[in-house]
Design an enzyme around this catalytic site. Sequence first.
Site, PDB file in Angstrom:
ATOM      1  N   HIS A  96       0.594 -15.150   2.313  1.00 16.53           N
ATOM      2  CA  HIS A  96       1.904 -14.688   2.777  1.00 16.53           C
ATOM      3  C   HIS A  96       2.998 -15.559   2.157  1.00 16.53           C
ATOM      4  CE1 HIS A  96      -0.569 -12.567   5.739  1.00 16.53           C
ATOM      5  NE2 HIS A  96       0.469 -11.759   5.885  1.00 16.53           N
ATOM      6  N   HIS A 148       3.724  -1.479   0.886  1.00 15.87           N
ATOM      7  CA  HIS A 148       3.222  -1.951   2.178  1.00 15.87           C
ATOM      8  C   HIS A 148       3.782  -1.069   3.297  1.00 15.87           C
ATOM      9  CE1 HIS A 148       0.960  -4.728   4.497  1.00 15.87           C
ATOM     10  NE2 HIS A 148       1.929  -5.525   4.892  1.00 15.87           N
ATOM     11  N   HIS A 166       6.076  -0.359   8.181  1.00 11.24           N
ATOM     12  CA  HIS A 166       4.905  -1.151   8.563  1.00 11.24           C
ATOM     13  C   HIS A 166       4.197  -0.635   9.816  1.00 11.24           C
ATOM     14  CE1 HIS A 166       2.596  -4.975   9.290  1.00 11.24           C
ATOM     15  NE2 HIS A 166       2.595  -4.981   7.965  1.00 11.24           N
ATOM     16  N   ASP A 219       1.756 -10.768   0.606  1.00 12.79           N
ATOM     17  CA  ASP A 219       2.425  -9.796   1.472  1.00 12.79           C
ATOM     18  C   ASP A 219       3.838 -10.304   1.747  1.00 12.79           C
ATOM     19  OD1 ASP A 219       0.194  -8.261   1.499  1.00 12.79           O
ATOM     20  OD2 ASP A 219      -0.189  -8.402   3.660  1.00 12.79           O
TER      21      ASP A 219
END
Length: 264
Positions: free
Chosen positions: A225, A127, A131, A76
Amino acid sequence: MKRVMMMCAVVMMMTIMVTEMSTQAALSNEEYKWNFKPAKNHEPPTTEPHYQELIDKYGGLYIGDTSKKELYLTFDNGYENGYTADILDTLKEKNVPAAFFVTGHYLSEEKELINRMVNEGHIVGNHSFHHPSLPKVSDDRLIREIRTLEDEYKEVTGRTDMMYLRPPQGTFSERTLAKTAEMGYTNVFWSFAYKDWEIDRQKGADYAYDKIMARVHPGAVMLLHAVSSDNAEALPRVIDDLKKEGYTFKSLDEWRIKEEMFFH
């Protein structure tokens, strides 16, 4: 070209299927927070039965084939913290594919890294632009969040092959799964993750290595991440040692092709 053709065929199939489902009844917008239940001794985890039912119904993914020692590496990328280039260097050296789920901020600010991801054979996933928790926004806002990021991706890379979505904040509902599947997306959750995103609480490469190696399992969809210095430093050893244990790293495209073949 093959990937684009595959995307078009699968999108058409999913659109027809999900549109038919959606027109039958109003869909629940009850918000769920993704979670999985880790197992011991490298056994595959499970999730809530209701989550599994929804994922199966709308063609999502959280775990691959648990009979095979295959792994799906995903990152991510909400913002850049200086480690993604190192991660890409490692992936290139080790010949490992990955998927990077990015936000609008990342696409706008990190065009060079985005193009490097694409040029080196990785997937750039959606994504959302800002967000938000998708169950908390309207259909119109949801569509804007997804399509605006697609448009930015096309502007940066010239490509139109964005087909994987990691739901922002890990939240979802039947409505959002149905709507995003109708838009041609596979919702990608995960079967492995650890608390690696707090950049002021990094604990060293050995900590990351131990966390990953302790919970890896056949079919794992691994969420890491890219802001984590621990992950960047541990990744070369993680990849080498997992390969020694007989694991292979697969692309989400390979999973999707198998699913499309099985569906037919």
